[in-house]
Design a protein around this motif. Structure first.
Motif, PDB file in Angstrom:
ATOM      1  N   LYS A 278      36.557  44.134  39.339  1.00 55.09           N
ATOM      2  CA  LYS A 278      35.699  45.251  39.746  1.00 55.09           C
ATOM      3  C   LYS A 278      34.702  44.868  40.836  1.00 55.09           C
ATOM      4  O   LYS A 278      34.058  45.729  41.406  1.00 55.09           O
TER       5      LYS A 278
ATOM      6  N   SER B 111      38.041  42.385  45.934  1.00 56.71           N
ATOM      7  CA  SER B 111      39.357  42.953  46.181  1.00 56.71           C
ATOM      8  C   SER B 111      40.453  41.943  45.855  1.00 56.71           C
ATOM      9  O   SER B 111      40.490  40.845  46.418  1.00 56.71           O
TER      10      SER B 111
ATOM     11  N   GLN C  25      44.049  51.733  48.725  1.00 56.97           N
ATOM     12  CA  GLN C  25      43.600  52.410  47.503  1.00 56.97           C
ATOM     13  C   GLN C  25      44.763  53.115  46.812  1.00 56.97           C
ATOM     14  O   GLN C  25      44.875  53.090  45.590  1.00 56.97           O
TER      15      GLN C  25
ATOM     16  N   GLU D 287      41.764  48.574  39.132  1.00 54.15           N
ATOM     17  CA  GLU D 287      40.496  49.188  39.511  1.00 54.15           C
ATOM     18  C   GLU D 287      39.903  48.445  40.693  1.00 54.15           C
ATOM     19  O   GLU D 287      39.467  47.311  40.563  1.00 54.15           O
ATOM     20  N   GLN D 288      39.920  49.080  41.849  1.00 53.85           N
ATOM     21  CA  GLN D 288      39.408  48.463  43.069  1.00 53.85           C
ATOM     22  C   GLN D 288      38.585  49.450  43.852  1.00 53.85           C
ATOM     23  O   GLN D 288      38.887  50.641  43.899  1.00 53.85           O
ATOM     24  N   LYS D 289      37.548  48.940  44.459  1.00 56.62           N
ATOM     25  CA  LYS D 289      36.780  49.681  45.443  1.00 56.62           C
ATOM     26  C   LYS D 289      36.887  48.862  46.725  1.00 56.62           C
ATOM     27  O   LYS D 289      36.738  47.647  46.711  1.00 56.62           O
TER      28      LYS D 289
ATOM     29  N   SER E  30      35.056  48.403  49.519  1.00 60.46           N
ATOM     30  CA  SER E  30      33.902  48.256  50.396  1.00 60.46           C
ATOM     31  C   SER E  30      34.133  47.019  51.262  1.00 60.46           C
ATOM     32  O   SER E  30      34.896  46.117  50.889  1.00 60.46           O
TER      33      SER E  30
END
Length: 160
Positions: free
Chosen positions: A20, A23, A78, A87-89, A91
């Motif tokens: 979380k 990446s 994504q 689950e990845q964001k 940024s």
């Protein structure tokens, strides 16, 4: 280079542990992209085999460039990770952190094995050379896949 795919084991494990925060894709790519020049040199015959990318400075540059590339593709990435239930964001900071961990871990692991690596360039020495046997490095890389796969499967089944 422990044979380049071996670098994926530790990278995969670190990526799963910090899923979380960083990446996974950037850590996996970062852990292998450092060997692009070495692979070219292996077939082209240029020496030294491990060059400027096998320094922490070179790896940092590669990590930054990789992060920029991946950030430009974050919407596509994504979609992929959503399908894989990861689950990845995406940024820039999570991509940069993953890329740095991947590239630095590559240089760190290779520094134990190869006489032509200068991880702390411009310093001329490699203080890590020979401190850990090549067999131990390969075993660590190989065995890292087991807990990483277990963590991934557990998270996947939990989300599914």
């Amino acid at each position: 280079m422990p044979f380049t795919p071996f670098h994926l084991g530790p990278a995969f494990l670190l990526g799963e542990i910090f899923e979380k925060k960083i990446s996974l894709i950037s850590i996996l790519l970062g852990s292998t992209v450092v060997d692009l020049r070495a692979t070219y040199c292996l077939f082209a015959g240029c020496r030294p085999l491990h060059g400027p990318l096998h320094t922490f400075l070179g790896a940092t540059t590669v990590a930054f460039l990789l992060s920029l590339l991946l950030f430009s593709q974050r919407k596509w990435l994504q979609r992929i990770t959503d399908k894989l239930k990861i689950e990845q964001k995406y940024s820039f900071m999570s991509l940069l952190a993953g890329s740095l961990i991947g590239t630095w871990s590559h240089v760190f692991l290779d520094s134990f094995l190869y006489t032509d690596i200068r991880p702390l360039w411009p310093l001329p020495n490699n203080p890590l050379l020979g401190l850990v046997s090549s067999g131990a490095i390969y075993l660590i890389c190989l065995l890292s896949f087991l807990p990483a796969t277990g963590i991934y499967c557990y998270k996947y089944l939990k989300r599914h």
